[in-house]
Design a protein around this motif. Structure first.
Motif, PDB file in Angstrom:
ATOM      1  N   VAL A 232       0.567  -0.977   0.329  1.00  0.00           N
ATOM      2  CA  VAL A 232      -0.426  -0.208   0.388  1.00  0.00           C
ATOM      3  C   VAL A 232       0.695   1.027  -0.125  1.00  0.00           C
ATOM      4  O   VAL A 232       2.027   1.530   0.700  1.00  0.00           O
ATOM      5  CB  VAL A 232      -1.005   0.295   1.221  1.00  0.00           C
TER       6      VAL A 232
ATOM      7  N   VAL B 253       1.080   5.057   1.323  1.00  0.00           N
ATOM      8  CA  VAL B 253       0.961   5.947   2.476  1.00  0.00           C
ATOM      9  C   VAL B 253       1.961   6.579   2.488  1.00  0.00           C
ATOM     10  O   VAL B 253       2.692   6.544   2.379  1.00  0.00           O
ATOM     11  CB  VAL B 253       1.078   4.935   3.263  1.00  0.00           C
TER      12      VAL B 253
ATOM     13  N   ILE C 243      -2.518   2.476  10.126  1.00  0.00           N
ATOM     14  CA  ILE C 243      -3.297   3.490   9.368  1.00  0.00           C
ATOM     15  C   ILE C 243      -4.628   3.087  10.689  1.00  0.00           C
ATOM     16  O   ILE C 243      -4.926   4.490  10.040  1.00  0.00           O
ATOM     17  CB  ILE C 243      -3.844   2.675   7.816  1.00  0.00           C
TER      18      ILE C 243
ATOM     19  N   PRO D 114      -3.751   5.689   3.368  1.00  0.00           N
ATOM     20  CA  PRO D 114      -3.663   5.004   2.678  1.00  0.00           C
ATOM     21  C   PRO D 114      -4.293   5.466   1.081  1.00  0.00           C
ATOM     22  O   PRO D 114      -5.016   5.697   1.433  1.00  0.00           O
ATOM     23  CB  PRO D 114      -4.225   3.598   2.944  1.00  0.00           C
TER      24      PRO D 114
ATOM     25  N   LEU E  66       0.910  -4.185   3.726  1.00  0.00           N
ATOM     26  CA  LEU E  66      -0.214  -3.810   4.572  1.00  0.00           C
ATOM     27  C   LEU E  66       0.106  -4.158   5.819  1.00  0.00           C
ATOM     28  O   LEU E  66      -0.639  -3.775   6.964  1.00  0.00           O
ATOM     29  CB  LEU E  66      -1.611  -4.345   3.555  1.00  0.00           C
TER      30      LEU E  66
END
Length: 323
Positions: free
Chosen positions: A124, A126, A214, A221, A207
């Protein structure tokens, strides 16, 4: 079972040798994990060692870290091809390292017999939450637009030159047509801390590592790297929705030494793929943001071949090398 209890029991597997009671007269199987205890590859391996006990008997997880995973993988490559020594093959050891290291102790294409893919983990992209708010960036398209208007002002961190995060970042930059300064750190944890501290603007991380921050609102994200949206991160789009064709998975699976008899591979594949399909395995893997992916040996071999070919050009373009 409550989430806390599940997580505790899953993590507890990393604290002790993984084994199961063997049928009388059988020999134990040694499963070499080429990384240190406690990480996702180690924990998922220990979950499987527990799950296959009825079919295979004792499976001992043996951690052999070092040289970016090459030490443990080399032990598998040079083991007797009798099905009693198997190991973990990951995107780093079997797709990136062959191009990152000038000398390899094994041939990733020839020295292993695939058994099954085990896991797929989304990456992901971020951003530091405060940075995203300050720059008024809420989407991947806005990040790309900012980078194009302000070339060289953004930077991103990774766990080191040639790491999966570094190469994913270079692929993203190339696909988006932007420039951002790469800042390598000595491992994934320092890179994550640098993002949290605002020392870097964005990272492409797995992730499993990014999820707690997150949820805490410390990082934002913008997109996942998989071809399809991840059910583990609902509502977050894919990079491919902005950059068509972009897709990166973090994966690992099981291999045996080349020359292991087909009937032995078939027996191992049957036991491990059955274990990967159980609700207990899926539930434990979900705590690590990992998706079980049971496959045929042929399908896993084809995946590794495609990924090796793909990362050859990526590593060369990045200029990364270890020795």
């Amino acid at each position: 079972m409550k989430r806390r209890t599940l997580l505790s029991s899953t993590l507890a597997l990393a604290a002790a040798p993984a084994f199961a009671q063997a049928p009388q007269g059988s020999k134990p199987i040694r499963l070499i994990v080429p990384y240190a205890p406690g990480g996702p590859l180690d924990i998922t391996s220990r979950v499987l060692a527990e799950q296959v006990q009825a079919k295979l008997g004792t499976v001992i997880v043996d951690n052999k870290p070092g040289a970016g995973g090459n030490i443990g993988s080399d032990l598998v490559a040079k083991a007797a091809p009798d099905g009693l020594t198997i190991g973990i093959a990951a995107v780093a050891t079997h797709a990136i390292n062959p191009w990152l290291f000038s000398k390899m102790p094994f041939d990733a294409a020839k020295d292993f017999a695939p058994i099954t893919q085990m896991v797929r983990v989304p990456n992901v992209l971020v951003m530091n939450a405060d940075t995203a708010k300050r720059l008024n960036i809420k989407t991947l398209a806005e990040l790309i637009a900012y980078a194009k208007k302000n070339p060289g002002k953004l930077n991103y961190g990774s766990g080191g030159n040639g790491s999966a995060g570094h190469l994913a970042g270079e692929m993203f930059k190339q696909g988006a047509g932007i420039f951002a300064v790469h800042i390598p750190y000595n491992g994934g944890n320092p890179a994550q801390l640098a993002l949290l501290a605002g020392q870097v603007d964005f990272n492409i991380d797995n992730l499993a590592t990014a999820a707690p921050n997150i949820k805490a609102g410390k990082i934002v994200p913008l997109a996942v790297t998989t071809a399809q949206p991840s059910p583990l991160l609902p509502g977050v789009p894919t990079i491919a929705q902005t950059i068509p064709g972009f897709a990166i998975d973090i994966w690992w699976g099981l291999v045996a030494p080349a020359g292991t008899p087909p009937e032995v591979i078939a027996r191992l594949n049957a036991a491990f793929t059955e274990a990967l399909r159980t609700p207990a395995t899926r539930e434990r893997y979900a705590l690590l943001m990992a998706e079980p992916v049971p496959t045929t040996p042929e399908a896993f071999g084809q995946l590794m071949a495609r990924e090796r070919a793909r990362y050859e050009s990526v590593v060369k373009a990045s200029g990364a090398h270890v020795d």
